[in-house]
Write an enzyme that holds these catalytic residues in place. Structure first.
Site, PDB file in Angstrom:
ATOM      1  N   ASP A  91      14.200  58.862  31.412  1.00 11.96           N
ATOM      2  CA  ASP A  91      14.539  57.438  31.543  1.00 11.96           C
ATOM      3  C   ASP A  91      15.977  57.143  31.981  1.00 11.96           C
ATOM      4  O   ASP A  91      16.621  56.221  31.452  1.00 11.96           O
ATOM      5  CB  ASP A  91      14.266  56.711  30.217  1.00 11.96           C
ATOM      6  CG  ASP A  91      12.794  56.705  29.844  1.00 11.96           C
ATOM      7  OD1 ASP A  91      11.969  57.204  30.635  1.00 11.96           O
ATOM      8  OD2 ASP A  91      12.468  56.209  28.750  1.00 11.96           O
TER       9      ASP A  91
ATOM     10  N   ASP B 190      10.353  54.322  32.542  1.00 10.61           N
ATOM     11  CA  ASP B 190       9.633  53.180  31.997  1.00 10.61           C
ATOM     12  C   ASP B 190       9.240  52.301  33.181  1.00 10.61           C
ATOM     13  O   ASP B 190      10.063  52.055  34.077  1.00 10.61           O
ATOM     14  CB  ASP B 190      10.528  52.386  31.043  1.00 10.61           C
ATOM     15  CG  ASP B 190      10.444  52.888  29.605  1.00 10.61           C
ATOM     16  OD1 ASP B 190       9.760  53.892  29.362  1.00 10.61           O
ATOM     17  OD2 ASP B 190      11.085  52.264  28.736  1.00 10.61           O
TER      18      ASP B 190
ATOM     19  N   HIS C 299       7.222  48.969  33.212  1.00 10.83           N
ATOM     20  CA  HIS C 299       6.491  48.001  32.405  1.00 10.83           C
ATOM     21  C   HIS C 299       5.980  46.802  33.197  1.00 10.83           C
ATOM     22  O   HIS C 299       6.657  46.341  34.137  1.00 10.83           O
ATOM     23  CB  HIS C 299       7.402  47.458  31.296  1.00 10.83           C
ATOM     24  CG  HIS C 299       7.863  48.498  30.321  1.00 10.83           C
ATOM     25  ND1 HIS C 299       7.024  49.435  29.762  1.00 10.83           N
ATOM     26  CD2 HIS C 299       9.097  48.721  29.774  1.00 10.83           C
ATOM     27  CE1 HIS C 299       7.722  50.199  28.919  1.00 10.83           C
ATOM     28  NE2 HIS C 299       8.978  49.790  28.920  1.00 10.83           N
TER      29      HIS C 299
ATOM     30  N   HIS D 226       5.191  42.988  28.846  1.00 10.23           N
ATOM     31  CA  HIS D 226       4.882  44.173  28.045  1.00 10.23           C
ATOM     32  C   HIS D 226       5.045  43.910  26.551  1.00 10.23           C
ATOM     33  O   HIS D 226       5.904  43.135  26.126  1.00 10.23           O
ATOM     34  CB  HIS D 226       5.802  45.333  28.465  1.00 10.23           C
ATOM     35  CG  HIS D 226       5.386  46.649  27.917  1.00 10.23           C
ATOM     36  ND1 HIS D 226       6.134  47.354  27.006  1.00 10.23           N
ATOM     37  CD2 HIS D 226       4.263  47.399  28.140  1.00 10.23           C
ATOM     38  CE1 HIS D 226       5.512  48.488  26.709  1.00 10.23           C
ATOM     39  NE2 HIS D 226       4.385  48.536  27.380  1.00 10.23           N
TER      40      HIS D 226
ATOM     41  N   HIS E  91      13.017  44.880  29.943  1.00 12.27           N
ATOM     42  CA  HIS E  91      13.698  45.991  30.610  1.00 12.27           C
ATOM     43  C   HIS E  91      12.706  46.762  31.469  1.00 12.27           C
ATOM     44  O   HIS E  91      11.504  46.789  31.196  1.00 12.27           O
ATOM     45  CB  HIS E  91      14.348  46.937  29.598  1.00 12.27           C
ATOM     46  CG  HIS E  91      13.354  47.652  28.723  1.00 12.27           C
ATOM     47  ND1 HIS E  91      12.784  47.052  27.609  1.00 12.27           N
ATOM     48  CD2 HIS E  91      12.813  48.899  28.797  1.00 12.27           C
ATOM     49  CE1 HIS E  91      11.943  47.894  27.033  1.00 12.27           C
ATOM     50  NE2 HIS E  91      11.931  49.020  27.731  1.00 12.27           N
TER      51      HIS E  91
ATOM     52  N   LYS F   4       5.691  55.617  32.782  1.00 18.55           N
ATOM     53  CA  LYS F   4       5.061  55.402  31.485  1.00 18.55           C
ATOM     54  C   LYS F   4       5.273  53.958  31.039  1.00 18.55           C
ATOM     55  O   LYS F   4       6.080  53.230  31.610  1.00 18.55           O
ATOM     56  CB  LYS F   4       5.620  56.371  30.439  1.00 18.55           C
ATOM     57  CG  LYS F   4       7.136  56.307  30.245  1.00 18.55           C
ATOM     58  CD  LYS F   4       7.614  57.472  29.390  1.00 18.55           C
ATOM     59  CE  LYS F   4       9.117  57.457  29.196  1.00 18.55           C
ATOM     60  NZ  LYS F   4       9.614  56.360  28.362  1.00 18.55           N
TER      61      LYS F   4
ATOM     62  N   CYS G 210      12.980  57.884  23.227  1.00 15.36           N
ATOM     63  CA  CYS G 210      12.121  58.550  24.218  1.00 15.36           C
ATOM     64  C   CYS G 210      12.411  60.036  24.357  1.00 15.36           C
ATOM     65  O   CYS G 210      11.490  60.830  24.585  1.00 15.36           O
ATOM     66  CB  CYS G 210      12.231  57.834  25.555  1.00 15.36           C
ATOM     67  SG  CYS G 210      11.585  56.131  25.492  1.00 15.36           S
TER      68      CYS G 210
END
Length: 287
Positions: free
Chosen positions: A28, A67, A69, A73, A86, A111, A156
């Site tokens: 990330d 990430d 999203h 989310h 974010h 993800k 994470c």
């Protein structure tokens, strides 16, 4: 030597020497997680140069996560989640930081794409309802150990490391190439002990890979995995730089011993003889 002073959890976990049987997971490293981003992690921008140097090492795979999203989310505070908005898919905040050495990244795994399930780990979502395919990718590449870096150490990175260990990979988190949201490094390390995750320093990995190895160190590295193919070839490719390299007879003896190991390992069906390997290793150690 175990990476964090504890026993290795399998394979060649006890040494920081990197070969093609190792993978680097870069977690990330995205614009929104950098200082000034919508979910900025203090100091996250400062680890980019260290991660870039790691990416240049001979890992069998360098994989990064993002990430990614949807705009509504479940993790977002507007929906009662714990985080500000974010890394919305397709936005500048979701992009990998431009200074990251992306040319070395072999695969990017996205993800957190499902609206109602968050996903911290590089392997699967928080509900264990869907998987990214990372485990299968690692096994297909012959990876036996993973090193984990990035943000955030206490979320994470930790989730990815726990899942890597659960899947049976020797797992090492390089703590100086990570940054946390809230927890201290010591607190995260203490939790890792119970789940088979080791910790080490990226600077120590780089120091080992950058300097010459003594014959004794070469012997110890070879002995750990009993000279598996990845180790033999990797060490033979770079470890013929030894202290006192002006000592030509000693250098030739080391070179000959390493080349003997390489030629023994002639194909995927050929089993190296344990006793023969140990005899050569003992020869190297005595140089």
């Amino acid at each position: 030597m175990a990476a964090n002073g504890h026993s290795g959890s399998g394979g060649h976990a006890g040494t920081l020497f990197i070969t093609s049987a190792d993978a680097l997971l870069v977690i990330d490293m995205q614009a929104d997680f950098m200082p000034g981003g919508t979910l900025g992690v203090a100091g996250a921008d400062g680890i980019v140069p260290l991660i870039n140097r790691l990416c240049e090492l001979p890992f069998g795979l360098v994989a990064a996560t993002q990430d990614w999203h949807p705009a509504d989310h479940v993790s977002f505070d507007m929906r009662g989640g714990p985080w500000p908005v974010h890394c919305v898919a397709g936005t500048k905040g979701a992009a990998l930081v431009p200074d990251l050495a992306q040319a070395h990244i072999g695969v990017v795994l996205r993800k957190g794409m499902r609206r109602d399930i968050d996903s911290y780990s590089a392997f699967e979502d928080n509900a264990r309802a869907s998987r990214t395919g990372l485990e299968e990718l690692l096994r297909g590449r012959g990876i036996s150990r993973v090193f984990v870096v990035g943000v955030a150490l206490d979320y994470c990175v930790a989730a990815s490391a726990r899942d890597a260990a659960r899947a049976g990979f020797a797992t090492v988190v390089l703590t100086d190439a990570c940054r946390s949201v809230a927890q201290s490094v010591a607190a995260v390390q203490a939790a890792f002990v119970n789940v088979g995750v080791e910790t080490a320093l990226a600077v120590d990995v780089l120091s080992l890979m950058d300097r010459a190895l003594t014959p004794r160190e070469i012997a110890d590295l070879l002995e750990a995995p009993l000279a598996g193919r990845a180790y033999v070839q990797a060490i033979a490719a770079r470890a013929l730089k030894i202290y006192n390299s002006h000592d030509r007879p000693r250098f030739k003896a080391l070179s000959d011993a390493l080349m003997e190991l390489v030629t023994m390992d002639t194909g995927p069906e050929f089993e190296l003889d344990r006793n023969a390997i140990l005899a050569i290793i003992d020869t190297i150690r005595a140089l």
